[in-house]
Design an enzyme around this catalytic site. Structure first.
Site, PDB file in Angstrom:
ATOM      1  N   LYS A  20     -24.540 -22.922 -28.551  1.00  0.00           N
ATOM      2  CA  LYS A  20     -24.274 -21.463 -28.192  1.00  0.00           C
ATOM      3  C   LYS A  20     -25.764 -20.539 -28.813  1.00  0.00           C
ATOM      4  O   LYS A  20     -26.388 -19.636 -27.558  1.00  0.00           O
ATOM      5  CB  LYS A  20     -23.473 -21.338 -26.774  1.00  0.00           C
ATOM      6  CG  LYS A  20     -22.595 -20.215 -27.432  1.00  0.00           C
ATOM      7  CD  LYS A  20     -21.468 -20.434 -26.357  1.00  0.00           C
ATOM      8  CE  LYS A  20     -20.131 -19.711 -27.414  1.00  0.00           C
ATOM      9  NZ  LYS A  20     -20.462 -18.207 -27.031  1.00  0.00           N
ATOM     10  N   ARG A 119     -14.867  -4.365 -23.353  1.00  0.00           N
ATOM     11  CA  ARG A 119     -15.253  -4.827 -24.785  1.00  0.00           C
ATOM     12  C   ARG A 119     -16.414  -3.150 -24.779  1.00  0.00           C
ATOM     13  O   ARG A 119     -16.669  -3.183 -24.298  1.00  0.00           O
ATOM     14  CB  ARG A 119     -15.997  -5.696 -24.930  1.00  0.00           C
ATOM     15  CG  ARG A 119     -14.411  -6.873 -25.306  1.00  0.00           C
ATOM     16  CD  ARG A 119     -14.656  -8.736 -24.782  1.00  0.00           C
ATOM     17  NE  ARG A 119     -16.090  -8.642 -25.947  1.00  0.00           N
ATOM     18  CZ  ARG A 119     -16.045 -10.025 -26.335  1.00  0.00           C
ATOM     19  NH1 ARG A 119     -16.244 -10.961 -25.686  1.00  0.00           N
ATOM     20  NH2 ARG A 119     -17.455  -9.802 -27.328  1.00  0.00           N
ATOM     21  N   ASP A 303     -15.734 -16.101 -36.313  1.00  0.00           N
ATOM     22  CA  ASP A 303     -15.472 -17.379 -35.311  1.00  0.00           C
ATOM     23  C   ASP A 303     -14.934 -18.569 -36.378  1.00  0.00           C
ATOM     24  O   ASP A 303     -13.870 -19.188 -35.319  1.00  0.00           O
ATOM     25  CB  ASP A 303     -16.255 -17.910 -34.447  1.00  0.00           C
ATOM     26  CG  ASP A 303     -17.050 -16.516 -33.737  1.00  0.00           C
ATOM     27  OD1 ASP A 303     -16.404 -15.875 -32.941  1.00  0.00           O
ATOM     28  OD2 ASP A 303     -18.369 -17.332 -33.433  1.00  0.00           O
ATOM     29  N   ARG A 334      -7.899 -12.035 -31.240  1.00  0.00           N
ATOM     30  CA  ARG A 334      -7.819 -13.072 -31.753  1.00  0.00           C
ATOM     31  C   ARG A 334      -6.395 -13.628 -33.066  1.00  0.00           C
ATOM     32  O   ARG A 334      -6.219 -14.515 -33.339  1.00  0.00           O
ATOM     33  CB  ARG A 334      -8.855 -13.598 -32.149  1.00  0.00           C
ATOM     34  CG  ARG A 334      -9.510 -14.555 -30.594  1.00  0.00           C
ATOM     35  CD  ARG A 334     -10.831 -15.062 -31.160  1.00  0.00           C
ATOM     36  NE  ARG A 334     -11.462 -15.256 -30.204  1.00  0.00           N
ATOM     37  CZ  ARG A 334     -12.895 -15.823 -30.564  1.00  0.00           C
ATOM     38  NH1 ARG A 334     -13.562 -15.772 -31.039  1.00  0.00           N
ATOM     39  NH2 ARG A 334     -13.806 -16.474 -29.342  1.00  0.00           N
TER      40      ARG A 334
END
Length: 423
Positions: A20, A119, A303, A334
Protein backbone atom coordinates in the site's frame (compact mmCIF):
# COMPACT_ATOMS: atom_id res chain seq x y z
CA UNK A 1 -15.83 -8.56 14.32
CA UNK A 2 -14.03 -10.58 16.99
CA UNK A 3 -12.07 -13.74 16.17
CA UNK A 4 -10.66 -16.61 18.20
CA UNK A 5 -7.46 -18.24 16.99
CA UNK A 6 -6.55 -21.69 18.30
CA UNK A 7 -2.90 -22.65 18.75
CA UNK A 8 -1.58 -24.17 15.52
CA UNK A 9 1.66 -23.71 13.57
CA UNK A 10 1.63 -21.73 10.34
CA UNK A 11 3.55 -23.41 7.53
CA UNK A 12 3.62 -23.27 3.75
CA UNK A 13 3.89 -20.66 1.01
CA UNK A 14 1.98 -17.40 0.62
CA UNK A 15 2.23 -14.59 -1.95
CA UNK A 16 2.90 -11.11 -0.60
CA UNK A 17 0.06 -8.68 -1.26
CA UNK A 18 0.63 -5.40 -3.09
CA UNK A 19 2.41 -2.71 -1.07
CA UNK A 20 0.00 0.00 0.00
CA UNK A 21 2.94 2.36 0.59
CA UNK A 22 4.03 1.87 -3.01
CA UNK A 23 0.45 2.07 -4.32
CA UNK A 24 -0.25 5.43 -2.61
CA UNK A 25 2.83 6.93 -4.23
CA UNK A 26 2.33 5.58 -7.74
CA UNK A 27 -1.34 6.58 -7.76
CA UNK A 28 -0.55 10.15 -6.74
CA UNK A 29 2.15 10.46 -9.41
CA UNK A 30 -0.19 9.02 -12.05
CA UNK A 31 -3.04 11.36 -11.06
CA UNK A 32 -0.76 14.42 -11.42
CA UNK A 33 0.64 13.30 -14.78
CA UNK A 34 0.23 14.67 -18.30
CA UNK A 35 -1.12 11.41 -19.79
CA UNK A 36 -3.20 8.38 -18.80
CA UNK A 37 -1.50 5.32 -17.36
CA UNK A 38 -2.19 2.03 -15.62
CA UNK A 39 -1.18 0.90 -12.15
CA UNK A 40 -0.91 -2.87 -11.67
CA UNK A 41 -2.03 -3.51 -8.10
CA UNK A 42 -3.42 -6.98 -7.46
CA UNK A 43 -5.00 -6.12 -4.08
CA UNK A 44 -6.67 -3.13 -2.52
CA UNK A 45 -7.57 -2.07 1.00
CA UNK A 46 -9.28 0.78 2.82
CA UNK A 47 -6.19 3.04 2.76
CA UNK A 48 -5.56 2.63 -0.97
CA UNK A 49 -9.26 3.20 -1.65
CA UNK A 50 -9.06 6.44 0.37
CA UNK A 51 -6.27 7.76 -1.84
CA UNK A 52 -8.19 6.79 -5.01
CA UNK A 53 -11.33 8.48 -3.67
CA UNK A 54 -9.51 11.73 -2.86
CA UNK A 55 -7.64 11.89 -6.17
CA UNK A 56 -10.94 11.39 -7.99
CA UNK A 57 -12.37 14.20 -5.88
CA UNK A 58 -9.61 16.48 -7.19
CA UNK A 59 -10.56 15.69 -10.79
CA UNK A 60 -8.73 12.48 -11.70
CA UNK A 61 -10.62 9.48 -13.06
CA UNK A 62 -9.18 6.37 -11.43
CA UNK A 63 -11.18 3.26 -12.21
CA UNK A 64 -10.60 -0.36 -11.19
CA UNK A 65 -9.56 -2.72 -13.98
CA UNK A 66 -8.55 -6.36 -13.89
CA UNK A 67 -5.41 -6.45 -11.74
CA UNK A 68 -5.19 -2.75 -10.92
CA UNK A 69 -6.33 0.73 -11.94
CA UNK A 70 -6.70 2.85 -15.05
CA UNK A 71 -5.73 6.46 -14.29
CA UNK A 72 -6.89 9.50 -16.26
CA UNK A 73 -5.04 12.38 -14.60
CA UNK A 74 -6.56 15.53 -13.17
CA UNK A 75 -5.83 18.90 -14.74
CA UNK A 76 -3.30 20.62 -12.42
CA UNK A 77 -4.25 23.97 -13.96
CA UNK A 78 -7.94 23.44 -13.17
CA UNK A 79 -8.48 21.01 -10.28
CA UNK A 80 -11.98 20.51 -8.93
CA UNK A 81 -13.00 23.04 -6.30
CA UNK A 82 -15.19 22.78 -3.25
CA UNK A 83 -14.84 19.02 -2.82
CA UNK A 84 -14.80 17.17 0.50
CA UNK A 85 -11.96 14.65 0.16
CA UNK A 86 -12.62 11.69 2.45
CA UNK A 87 -9.26 10.35 3.70
CA UNK A 88 -10.85 7.66 5.86
CA UNK A 89 -8.34 6.66 8.55
CA UNK A 90 -5.35 6.84 6.19
CA UNK A 91 -2.60 9.06 7.55
CA UNK A 92 -0.64 8.66 4.32
CA UNK A 93 -3.59 9.92 2.25
CA UNK A 94 -4.11 12.99 4.44
CA UNK A 95 -0.47 13.96 4.84
CA UNK A 96 0.51 13.29 1.22
CA UNK A 97 -2.44 15.13 -0.27
CA UNK A 98 -2.65 18.16 2.02
CA UNK A 99 0.43 19.81 0.42
CA UNK A 100 -0.75 18.69 -3.04
CA UNK A 101 -4.15 20.34 -2.54
CA UNK A 102 -2.37 23.54 -1.46
CA UNK A 103 -0.02 23.41 -4.46
CA UNK A 104 -2.95 22.95 -6.85
CA UNK A 105 -4.81 25.88 -5.30
CA UNK A 106 -7.86 23.65 -4.92
CA UNK A 107 -10.37 24.99 -2.43
CA UNK A 108 -11.16 21.60 -0.95
CA UNK A 109 -11.61 20.10 2.49
CA UNK A 110 -9.92 17.00 3.88
CA UNK A 111 -12.12 14.77 6.04
CA UNK A 112 -10.59 12.29 8.51
CA UNK A 113 -12.05 9.45 10.58
CA UNK A 114 -11.11 7.32 13.57
CA UNK A 115 -8.09 8.58 15.48
CA UNK A 116 -6.73 10.47 12.45
CA UNK A 117 -8.28 13.88 13.31
CA UNK A 118 -6.34 13.83 16.62
CA UNK A 119 -3.00 12.98 15.02
CA UNK A 120 -0.74 16.06 14.67
CA UNK A 121 -0.12 18.09 11.51
CA UNK A 122 2.55 20.41 12.92
CA UNK A 123 5.04 21.54 11.70
CA UNK A 124 3.73 20.79 8.19
CA UNK A 125 0.67 22.95 8.89
CA UNK A 126 2.80 26.01 9.74
CA UNK A 127 5.10 25.55 6.74
CA UNK A 128 2.10 25.50 4.41
CA UNK A 129 0.40 28.53 5.92
CA UNK A 130 3.69 30.48 5.91
CA UNK A 131 3.88 29.94 2.14
CA UNK A 132 0.40 31.07 1.12
CA UNK A 133 -1.94 28.22 2.04
CA UNK A 134 -5.08 29.22 3.92
CA UNK A 135 -6.09 26.42 6.26
CA UNK A 136 -8.81 26.07 8.88
CA UNK A 137 -7.48 25.83 12.46
CA UNK A 138 -5.74 22.58 13.34
CA UNK A 139 -8.21 20.05 14.67
CA UNK A 140 -10.92 21.14 12.23
CA UNK A 141 -12.61 18.19 10.59
CA UNK A 142 -13.01 18.52 7.70
CA UNK A 143 -9.92 20.69 7.30
CA UNK A 144 -10.80 23.43 4.84
CA UNK A 145 -7.97 24.35 2.45
CA UNK A 146 -7.59 27.44 0.27
CA UNK A 147 -5.02 29.89 -1.00
CA UNK A 148 -2.09 29.08 -3.26
CA UNK A 149 1.15 27.55 -2.06
CA UNK A 150 4.23 29.57 -3.03
CA UNK A 151 7.71 28.19 -3.77
CA UNK A 152 10.50 28.87 -1.30
CA UNK A 153 12.41 27.19 1.50
CA UNK A 154 10.43 24.73 3.63
CA UNK A 155 11.91 23.44 6.90
CA UNK A 156 10.86 20.26 8.67
CA UNK A 157 12.33 18.32 11.59
CA UNK A 158 13.45 14.88 10.48
CA UNK A 159 12.15 13.04 13.55
CA UNK A 160 8.46 14.03 13.35
CA UNK A 161 6.95 12.29 10.30
CA UNK A 162 8.40 11.16 7.00
CA UNK A 163 4.88 11.56 5.57
CA UNK A 164 5.18 15.36 5.85
CA UNK A 165 8.38 15.23 3.83
CA UNK A 166 6.82 12.96 1.21
CA UNK A 167 3.78 15.23 0.90
CA UNK A 168 5.97 18.24 0.13
CA UNK A 169 8.09 16.23 -2.30
CA UNK A 170 4.92 15.42 -4.27
CA UNK A 171 3.67 19.02 -4.17
CA UNK A 172 6.70 21.25 -4.73
CA UNK A 173 7.43 20.18 -8.35
CA UNK A 174 3.99 21.62 -9.25
CA UNK A 175 4.83 25.16 -8.09
CA UNK A 176 5.80 28.03 -10.36
CA UNK A 177 9.34 28.34 -9.00
CA UNK A 178 12.11 26.35 -7.37
CA UNK A 179 11.96 25.22 -3.75
CA UNK A 180 14.26 23.80 -1.09
CA UNK A 181 13.10 21.33 1.53
CA UNK A 182 15.49 21.62 4.49
CA UNK A 183 15.54 18.79 7.05
CA UNK A 184 16.79 19.49 10.58
CA UNK A 185 18.13 16.72 12.80
CA UNK A 186 18.18 13.01 12.01
CA UNK A 187 15.76 11.90 9.29
CA UNK A 188 13.85 8.98 10.81
CA UNK A 189 11.95 6.49 8.64
CA UNK A 190 14.35 7.40 5.84
CA UNK A 191 13.30 4.36 3.75
CA UNK A 192 9.81 5.84 3.34
CA UNK A 193 11.30 9.03 1.92
CA UNK A 194 13.42 6.87 -0.39
CA UNK A 195 10.23 5.18 -1.62
CA UNK A 196 8.81 8.61 -2.46
CA UNK A 197 11.98 9.66 -4.28
CA UNK A 198 11.91 6.38 -6.20
CA UNK A 199 8.28 7.00 -7.29
CA UNK A 200 9.14 10.57 -8.33
CA UNK A 201 12.12 9.44 -10.41
CA UNK A 202 9.93 6.74 -11.94
CA UNK A 203 7.55 9.53 -12.97
CA UNK A 204 10.15 11.86 -14.48
CA UNK A 205 10.43 14.28 -11.54
CA UNK A 206 13.85 15.67 -10.61
CA UNK A 207 14.83 16.08 -6.95
CA UNK A 208 18.45 16.75 -5.99
CA UNK A 209 19.65 15.95 -2.50
CA UNK A 210 22.60 17.71 -0.89
CA UNK A 211 23.30 17.23 2.80
CA UNK A 212 20.15 18.14 4.71
CA UNK A 213 18.49 19.77 1.69
CA UNK A 214 16.29 18.55 -1.13
CA UNK A 215 16.30 20.91 -4.13
CA UNK A 216 13.07 20.69 -6.13
CA UNK A 217 12.79 22.64 -9.41
CA UNK A 218 9.36 24.10 -10.10
CA UNK A 219 7.19 23.82 -13.23
CA UNK A 220 7.89 20.10 -13.57
CA UNK A 221 5.58 17.63 -15.29
CA UNK A 222 4.81 14.16 -14.00
CA UNK A 223 5.42 11.65 -16.81
CA UNK A 224 5.08 8.08 -15.50
CA UNK A 225 5.40 5.07 -17.82
CA UNK A 226 2.30 3.74 -19.52
CA UNK A 227 2.16 0.94 -16.94
CA UNK A 228 3.60 0.76 -13.41
CA UNK A 229 3.67 -2.30 -11.15
CA UNK A 230 3.11 -2.15 -7.39
CA UNK A 231 5.61 -4.47 -5.74
CA UNK A 232 4.91 -6.88 -2.86
CA UNK A 233 4.44 -5.47 0.63
CA UNK A 234 7.24 -6.18 3.10
CA UNK A 235 5.30 -4.67 6.02
CA UNK A 236 2.53 -7.25 5.71
CA UNK A 237 4.87 -10.05 4.64
CA UNK A 238 6.57 -9.53 8.01
CA UNK A 239 3.64 -11.16 9.83
CA UNK A 240 4.14 -14.43 7.93
CA UNK A 241 7.93 -14.28 8.18
CA UNK A 242 7.71 -13.77 11.95
CA UNK A 243 5.24 -16.65 12.13
CA UNK A 244 7.90 -18.76 10.42
CA UNK A 245 10.37 -17.84 13.16
CA UNK A 246 7.94 -19.15 15.80
CA UNK A 247 6.79 -22.34 14.04
CA UNK A 248 7.37 -22.44 10.28
CA UNK A 249 8.79 -22.85 7.83
CA UNK A 250 6.88 -20.12 6.01
CA UNK A 251 7.82 -18.93 2.51
CA UNK A 252 6.65 -15.57 1.15
CA UNK A 253 6.86 -14.94 -2.59
CA UNK A 254 6.39 -11.78 -4.72
CA UNK A 255 9.08 -9.94 -2.76
CA UNK A 256 11.65 -7.51 -4.13
CA UNK A 257 14.78 -8.18 -2.11
CA UNK A 258 16.26 -4.87 -3.33
CA UNK A 259 13.14 -2.88 -2.50
CA UNK A 260 13.40 0.63 -1.06
CA UNK A 261 10.81 -0.48 1.50
CA UNK A 262 12.52 -0.24 4.87
CA UNK A 263 10.58 -3.16 6.32
CA UNK A 264 12.56 -5.66 4.26
CA UNK A 265 14.94 -5.29 7.24
CA UNK A 266 12.70 -7.88 8.91
CA UNK A 267 14.88 -10.61 7.39
CA UNK A 268 18.09 -9.30 8.98
CA UNK A 269 16.31 -8.75 12.29
CA UNK A 270 14.95 -12.30 12.32
CA UNK A 271 18.45 -13.60 11.54
CA UNK A 272 19.74 -11.62 14.52
CA UNK A 273 17.02 -13.14 16.71
CA UNK A 274 18.31 -16.59 15.68
CA UNK A 275 15.72 -17.69 13.13
CA UNK A 276 16.82 -19.56 9.99
CA UNK A 277 16.40 -17.37 6.89
CA UNK A 278 16.78 -18.38 3.25
CA UNK A 279 16.21 -16.16 0.21
CA UNK A 280 15.80 -16.52 -3.54
CA UNK A 281 15.24 -14.09 -6.42
CA UNK A 282 11.75 -13.08 -5.26
CA UNK A 283 11.09 -15.11 -2.12
CA UNK A 284 12.14 -15.56 1.49
CA UNK A 285 11.71 -18.54 3.82
CA UNK A 286 11.93 -18.30 7.61
CA UNK A 287 12.13 -21.32 9.94
CA UNK A 288 12.47 -21.78 13.67
CA UNK A 289 15.75 -21.34 15.45
CA UNK A 290 16.93 -20.66 18.97
CA UNK A 291 15.61 -17.15 19.54
CA UNK A 292 17.53 -14.74 21.76
CA UNK A 293 16.67 -11.21 22.76
CA UNK A 294 18.61 -8.18 21.52
CA UNK A 295 18.46 -4.40 21.10
CA UNK A 296 16.66 -3.01 18.04
CA UNK A 297 16.78 0.57 16.77
CA UNK A 298 13.23 1.12 15.50
CA UNK A 299 13.69 4.64 14.09
CA UNK A 300 13.53 3.52 10.45
CA UNK A 301 11.16 0.54 10.83
CA UNK A 302 8.44 1.48 13.35
CA UNK A 303 5.79 -0.67 11.64
CA UNK A 304 7.80 -3.81 12.44
CA UNK A 305 7.73 -3.25 16.20
CA UNK A 306 4.30 -4.81 16.94
CA UNK A 307 4.96 -8.17 15.27
CA UNK A 308 8.64 -8.32 16.24
CA UNK A 309 7.61 -7.75 19.85
CA UNK A 310 5.70 -11.06 19.63
CA UNK A 311 8.91 -12.77 18.47
CA UNK A 312 10.72 -11.04 21.33
CA UNK A 313 8.10 -12.29 23.81
CA UNK A 314 9.17 -15.86 22.97
CA UNK A 315 12.93 -15.25 22.73
CA UNK A 316 15.37 -16.01 25.53
CA UNK A 317 16.35 -12.93 27.51
CA UNK A 318 15.39 -9.30 27.00
CA UNK A 319 14.65 -7.39 23.80
CA UNK A 320 14.65 -3.58 23.82
CA UNK A 321 13.01 -1.64 20.98
CA UNK A 322 14.64 1.79 21.05
CA UNK A 323 13.62 5.04 19.29
CA UNK A 324 10.02 3.86 19.07
CA UNK A 325 8.27 6.94 20.47
CA UNK A 326 6.47 7.74 17.20
CA UNK A 327 4.44 4.57 17.65
CA UNK A 328 2.38 6.52 20.17
CA UNK A 329 0.80 8.62 17.38
CA UNK A 330 -0.19 5.85 14.99
CA UNK A 331 -3.72 4.42 14.61
CA UNK A 332 -3.44 3.84 18.35
CA UNK A 333 -0.66 4.16 20.91
CA UNK A 334 1.14 1.05 19.68
CA UNK A 335 3.72 0.98 22.47
CA UNK A 336 1.03 0.77 25.15
CA UNK A 337 -1.11 -1.53 23.00
CA UNK A 338 1.65 -4.11 22.50
CA UNK A 339 2.70 -3.96 26.15
CA UNK A 340 -0.91 -4.77 27.03
CA UNK A 341 -1.21 -7.52 24.38
CA UNK A 342 1.92 -9.31 25.54
CA UNK A 343 0.94 -9.02 29.21
CA UNK A 344 -2.65 -10.16 28.56
CA UNK A 345 -1.32 -13.28 26.83
CA UNK A 346 0.93 -14.23 29.75
CA UNK A 347 4.14 -12.59 28.59
CA UNK A 348 6.17 -9.82 30.18
CA UNK A 349 6.71 -6.35 28.76
CA UNK A 350 7.12 -2.78 29.95
CA UNK A 351 7.29 0.57 28.22
CA UNK A 352 9.06 3.88 28.59
CA UNK A 353 8.25 7.04 26.66
CA UNK A 354 10.30 5.89 23.66
CA UNK A 355 11.00 2.18 24.25
CA UNK A 356 9.29 -1.19 24.51
CA UNK A 357 11.12 -3.70 26.70
CA UNK A 358 10.11 -7.34 26.31
CA UNK A 359 11.18 -10.20 28.60
CA UNK A 360 11.03 -13.54 26.83
CA UNK A 361 9.04 -16.50 28.17
CA UNK A 362 8.96 -20.13 26.95
CA UNK A 363 5.31 -19.89 25.82
CA UNK A 364 2.33 -17.58 25.98
CA UNK A 365 -0.79 -18.63 27.85
CA UNK A 366 -3.47 -17.27 25.50
CA UNK A 367 -6.34 -14.99 26.41
CA UNK A 368 -8.27 -12.00 25.05
CA UNK A 369 -6.65 -8.89 23.61
CA UNK A 370 -8.01 -5.57 22.40
CA UNK A 371 -6.81 -4.62 18.91
CA UNK A 372 -7.78 -0.99 19.58
CA UNK A 373 -9.14 -1.06 16.03
CA UNK A 374 -5.53 -1.08 14.78
CA UNK A 375 -4.70 -3.44 11.91
CA UNK A 376 -1.11 -4.10 13.00
CA UNK A 377 -2.12 -4.87 16.59
CA UNK A 378 -4.81 -7.32 15.39
CA UNK A 379 -2.41 -9.13 13.04
CA UNK A 380 0.37 -9.26 15.64
CA UNK A 381 -1.99 -10.81 18.18
CA UNK A 382 -2.97 -13.41 15.59
CA UNK A 383 0.70 -14.36 15.16
CA UNK A 384 0.96 -14.73 18.95
CA UNK A 385 -1.72 -17.42 18.89
CA UNK A 386 0.55 -19.90 17.13
CA UNK A 387 2.86 -19.94 20.17
CA UNK A 388 0.17 -19.90 22.88
CA UNK A 389 -1.01 -22.78 25.08
CA UNK A 390 -4.65 -21.73 24.74
CA UNK A 391 -6.70 -19.80 22.15
CA UNK A 392 -6.30 -16.08 21.60
CA UNK A 393 -9.39 -13.92 21.05
CA UNK A 394 -8.85 -10.62 19.22
CA UNK A 395 -11.50 -7.91 19.50
CA UNK A 396 -12.21 -5.59 16.55
CA UNK A 397 -10.26 -7.95 14.31
CA UNK A 398 -11.95 -6.43 11.26
CA UNK A 399 -9.38 -3.64 11.56
CA UNK A 400 -7.16 -5.76 9.28
CA UNK A 401 -9.19 -4.39 6.34
CA UNK A 402 -7.22 -1.17 6.61
CA UNK A 403 -4.20 -2.82 5.00
CA UNK A 404 -4.88 -6.56 4.51
CA UNK A 405 -8.58 -7.45 4.06
CA UNK A 406 -7.96 -11.15 3.45
CA UNK A 407 -5.46 -11.59 6.30
CA UNK A 408 -7.50 -14.23 8.13
CA UNK A 409 -8.15 -16.15 4.91
CA UNK A 410 -4.39 -16.34 4.29
CA UNK A 411 -3.85 -17.21 7.97
CA UNK A 412 -6.18 -20.18 7.50
CA UNK A 413 -4.48 -21.10 4.21
CA UNK A 414 -1.20 -21.54 6.12
CA UNK A 415 -2.87 -23.85 8.63
CA UNK A 416 -4.16 -21.38 11.19
CA UNK A 417 -7.43 -22.11 12.98
CA UNK A 418 -9.74 -19.08 12.93
CA UNK A 419 -13.27 -18.85 14.32
CA UNK A 420 -15.39 -15.73 14.15
CA UNK A 421 -16.96 -14.93 17.49
CA UNK A 422 -20.64 -13.97 17.48
CA UNK A 423 -21.60 -11.42 20.11
Amino acid sequence: MDVTLSPAPLTGTIRAIASKSCAHRLLICAALADRPSRILCAETNRDIEATVRCLNGLGAEITPIDGGYQVRPLNPAAPKMGQVLDCGESGSTLRFLLPVVCALGSESALMAHGRLPQRPLSPLYEELTDKGAVLAPQGSNPLQCGGQLRPGTFTLAGHVSSQYISGLLFALPLLSGDSVLHITGHLESRPYVDMTLDALRHSGITVTESGEDFFIPGNQTYRPPECSDVEGDWSNAAFWLCAGALAGPVTVTNLNLSSPQGDRAVLDLLRRFGAAVETGPDWATVSRGTLRGMEIDSADTPDLVPVLSIVAALAQGITVFRNAGRLRIKECDRLTAMQEVITALGGSAEETETELIVHGVPALSGGTVDSRNDHRIAMSAAVAAIASRAPVTVTDAGAVSKSYPRFFEDYSRLGGIVREVTP
